[in-house]
Design an enzyme around this catalytic site. Structure first.
Site, short mmCIF file in Angstrom:
data_model
loop_
_atom_site.label_atom_id
_atom_site.label_comp_id
_atom_site.label_asym_id
_atom_site.label_seq_id
_atom_site.Cartn_x
_atom_site.Cartn_y
_atom_site.Cartn_z
CE LYS A 92 2.19 8.58 0.70
NZ LYS A 92 2.95 7.44 0.16
CB ALA A 145 -0.92 0.00 1.21
CB CYS A 146 0.71 4.25 -2.17
SG CYS A 146 1.38 5.93 -2.33
CG PHE A 147 -1.79 6.79 1.37
CD1 PHE A 147 -1.76 8.08 1.88
CD2 PHE A 147 -2.09 6.62 0.03
CE1 PHE A 147 -2.02 9.18 1.07
CE2 PHE A 147 -2.36 7.69 -0.79
CZ PHE A 147 -2.32 8.98 -0.28
#
Length: 296
Positions: free
Chosen positions: A175, A159-161
């Protein structure tokens, strides 16, 4: 919604960048394959010299899980996504998965020779992040560009976040905006996600795990490490208000005049072709990824 020419005076930006006029596109909500096709169509049109450098704001309908260019498609839980009516698409840019839901997405397309995106990837990320920071200031936030990854983070997840990279935007240490970039044939595409509201941990329902315990652990990390505009401000912000603020931030920080426009007929033609032949195909979305790609 912003329908007028944006030009804000900013002494620092004027000293750093020559004045320039770029196009502003606000294209509304589209499905995942269409959104990625539009981004690449703009890249192609700018490269052909038939479209100007462009800032675009858009949304996603239905919600969509986007995978990074070199991300293993096995990290997506296809059945869970389909059960929820969520699309899956592969981005032309790198990075990790994002669930695009209740968010504003921005994209920037410009020649790599433009001083706003010139140099290496991190240099251009940092320059464009100044525009994002300025836009969030217009909403009343005091964001920061992230320091290197959290000490407790460990190995990269899907997951990017799940924690910011060094150029990305945080508020209160969490973030808020995740971005990714592509460089090709002298052109730069950068796009990124600004979650407006909702549960930032919903992406855990779109990813594959060996156990439900791992899924719950990711949910807990995301709620600790990431946030939404609603949580950061303590009030809801509409797509239109967020787009206005970010557009003002781009104009101010990068010494731009942003002129509202539309996709050209050539861009629409390219986008339709790219959606049909690339982004709407499972052969692209679920393609095998070489080890060399993953290391990029």
């Amino acid at each position: 919604m912003l329908y007028y020419m944006i030009r804000l005076d900013n002494t620092m930006a004027t000293e750093t960048y020559p004045a320039a006029t770029w196009r502003l596109l606000i294209t509304g909500a589209q499905d995942g394959p269409t959104n990625m096709a539009i981004d690449e169509a703009i890249v192609m049109a700018v490269g052909e010299g038939v479209a100007p450098p462009t800032v675009r704001f858009f949304a996603w309908q239905p919600p969509c899980l986007s995978l990074g260019y070199a991300q293993d498609a096995a990290e997506a839980d296809v059945d869970r996504c389909r059960a929820r009516g969520w699309d899956i698409v592969r981005r032309p840019t790198g990075g990790r998965a994002i669930l695009h839901i209740d968010e504003l997405t921005y994209s920037v397309v410009a020649p790599a020779s433009d001083p706003r995106v010139a140099g290496g990837v991190l240099e251009s990320y940092n320059r464009l992040s100044e525009a994002l920071v300025a836009g969030l200031h217009h909403l009343g936030l005091m964001p920061e560009r992230a320091k290197p990854i959290y000490q407790d983070r460990g190995a990269l997840g899907a997951a990017c976040f799940d924690g910011p990279a060094g150029y990305e935007i945080t508020v209160g240490g969490r973030k808020l905006i995740g971005s990714a970039q592509m460089r090709r044939q002298g052109l730069v595409l950068q796009h990124g996600a600004l979650p407006l509201e909702g549960d930032i941990a919903r992406i855990a329902q779109a990813l594959a795990f060996e156990s439900e315990g791992e899924r719950r652990a990711l949910e807990a990390r995301l709620r600790f490490r990431a946030t939404t505009l609603h949580l950061a401000l303590g009030r809801r912000v509409t797509f239109e208000e967020a787009a206005d603020a970010l557009a003002a931030g781009f104009a101010q920080a990068l010494n731009l005049t942003l002129v509202p426009g539309d996709l050209t007929p050539r861009e629409r033609e390219l986008a339709e072709w790219l959606r049909r032949e690339k982004y709407g195909h499972e052969a692209w979305t679920f393609r095998s990824v070489a080890i060399s790609d993953r290391e990029k």
